[in-house]
Design a protein around this motif. Structure first.
Motif, PDB file in Angstrom:
ATOM      1  N   GLN A   1       0.819  -1.208   0.000  1.00  0.00           N
ATOM      2  CA  GLN A   1       0.000   0.000   0.000  1.00  0.00           C
ATOM      3  C   GLN A   1       0.853   1.259   0.000  1.00  0.00           C
ATOM      4  O   GLN A   1       0.521   2.235  -0.664  1.00  0.00           O
ATOM      5  CB  GLN A   1      -0.947  -0.002   1.214  1.00  0.00           C
ATOM      6  N   GLU A   2       1.958   1.245   0.752  1.00  0.00           N
ATOM      7  CA  GLU A   2       2.799   2.447   0.801  1.00  0.00           C
ATOM      8  C   GLU A   2       3.411   2.748  -0.570  1.00  0.00           C
ATOM      9  O   GLU A   2       3.655   3.901  -0.917  1.00  0.00           O
ATOM     10  CB  GLU A   2       3.889   2.322   1.861  1.00  0.00           C
ATOM     11  N   PHE A   3       3.641   1.695  -1.376  1.00  0.00           N
ATOM     12  CA  PHE A   3       4.107   1.909  -2.753  1.00  0.00           C
ATOM     13  C   PHE A   3       3.023   2.609  -3.557  1.00  0.00           C
ATOM     14  O   PHE A   3       3.275   3.616  -4.219  1.00  0.00           O
ATOM     15  CB  PHE A   3       4.468   0.563  -3.392  1.00  0.00           C
ATOM     16  N   LEU A   4       1.809   2.079  -3.511  1.00  0.00           N
ATOM     17  CA  LEU A   4       0.700   2.646  -4.278  1.00  0.00           C
ATOM     18  C   LEU A   4       0.354   4.060  -3.823  1.00  0.00           C
ATOM     19  O   LEU A   4      -0.155   4.864  -4.607  1.00  0.00           O
ATOM     20  CB  LEU A   4      -0.531   1.747  -4.163  1.00  0.00           C
ATOM     21  N   GLU A   5       0.648   4.381  -2.570  1.00  0.00           N
ATOM     22  CA  GLU A   5       0.374   5.728  -2.051  1.00  0.00           C
ATOM     23  C   GLU A   5       1.470   6.727  -2.388  1.00  0.00           C
ATOM     24  O   GLU A   5       1.365   7.905  -2.061  1.00  0.00           O
ATOM     25  CB  GLU A   5       0.170   5.662  -0.539  1.00  0.00           C
TER      26      GLU A   5
ATOM     27  N   ALA B   1       9.993  12.861  -5.643  1.00  0.00           N
ATOM     28  CA  ALA B   1       8.700  13.447  -6.010  1.00  0.00           C
ATOM     29  C   ALA B   1       8.430  14.593  -5.052  1.00  0.00           C
ATOM     30  O   ALA B   1       8.609  14.449  -3.842  1.00  0.00           O
ATOM     31  CB  ALA B   1       7.580  12.409  -5.935  1.00  0.00           C
ATOM     32  N   MET B   2       8.004  15.733  -5.592  1.00  0.00           N
ATOM     33  CA  MET B   2       7.812  16.915  -4.752  1.00  0.00           C
ATOM     34  C   MET B   2       6.613  16.795  -3.825  1.00  0.00           C
ATOM     35  O   MET B   2       6.560  17.428  -2.776  1.00  0.00           O
ATOM     36  CB  MET B   2       7.689  18.165  -5.632  1.00  0.00           C
ATOM     37  N   THR B   3       5.629  15.970  -4.236  1.00  0.00           N
ATOM     38  CA  THR B   3       4.440  15.777  -3.395  1.00  0.00           C
ATOM     39  C   THR B   3       4.099  14.291  -3.330  1.00  0.00           C
ATOM     40  O   THR B   3       4.504  13.507  -4.200  1.00  0.00           O
ATOM     41  CB  THR B   3       3.218  16.532  -3.973  1.00  0.00           C
TER      42      THR B   3
END
Length: 202
Positions: free
Chosen positions: A89-93, A102-104
């Motif tokens: 899940q942390e990957f998909l998030e 990634a800036m965000t």
């Protein structure tokens, strides 16, 4: 598919394009019984993990057949991309990218959810070797080339069927972008080597 013809054509492609390394033969593996006899496993045979791009480099530069399963891989992106495991899940998030590249969080999530992926469980591993000497019938092959050599390949593709190559370019996960869309769409693609390919696999 006649392997002798594949080997002969690979040698001819390398010669005509003046490639630095031979084209890479790739085959997806459904289980360990599919591993070619001449292939090496990183953990079992070498005693350490590899990033998949390093395995590809060993095939391209040293002529070795390298078979890699989830337990052999140091990098998680091919594990997710090839469906060797369900994406966490942390990957998909987006936490795999944010905040390092990634800036965000949303930008990281957008990249993660758009990563090309095979169905989890469809394959268990992958093997690479030089196309000129592979002992297996490849699912696909990859040519590492410079821009002028790429132009010649695009002209040849256009000559064969009149079609241009449509692709998605990313700075990440070249091993995934070079394999998954080709397997799924049965079409050629163009991929830019990622940071791992350049820094780790050199």
């Amino acid at each position: 598919m006649d392997l002798k013809n594949v080997h002969k054509n690979a040698e001819e492609i390398k010669k005509l394009l003046c490639l630095r390394t031979y084209p890479l033969a790739i085959k997806m593996l459904k289980n360990e019984a599919d591993i070619p006899q001449d292939a090496k496993r990183p953990v079992k045979d070498m005693g350490y993990h590899l990033d998949l791009c390093q395995g590809f480099a060993m095939s391209r530069w040293e002529g070795k057949a390298i078979a890699m399963f989830k337990e052999d891989m140091w990098c998680f992106e091919p594990v997710v991309g090839y469906g060797l495991a369900e994406p966490p899940q942390e990957f998909l998030e987006g936490s795999n990218r944010f905040p390092e590249s990634a800036m965000t969080q949303e930008a990281g999530k957008k990249w993660a959810t758009s990563l090309p992926r095979l169905k989890p469980g469809e394959y268990m591993g992958i093997v690479s070797a030089t196309l000129e000497k592979c002992s297996f019938k490849p699912d696909i092959f990859i040519i590492y080339c410079d821009p002028s050599q790429l132009t010649q390949l695009l002209i040849a593709k256009n000559c064969l069927d009149g079609g241009d190559v449509t692709c998605v370019l990313s700075g990440h996960a070249a091993c995934v972008y070079a394999v998954v869309p080709v397997l799924k769409n049965k079409q050629c693609t163009v991929v830019s080597p990622c940071r791992g390919d350049r820094r780790i696999a050199m």
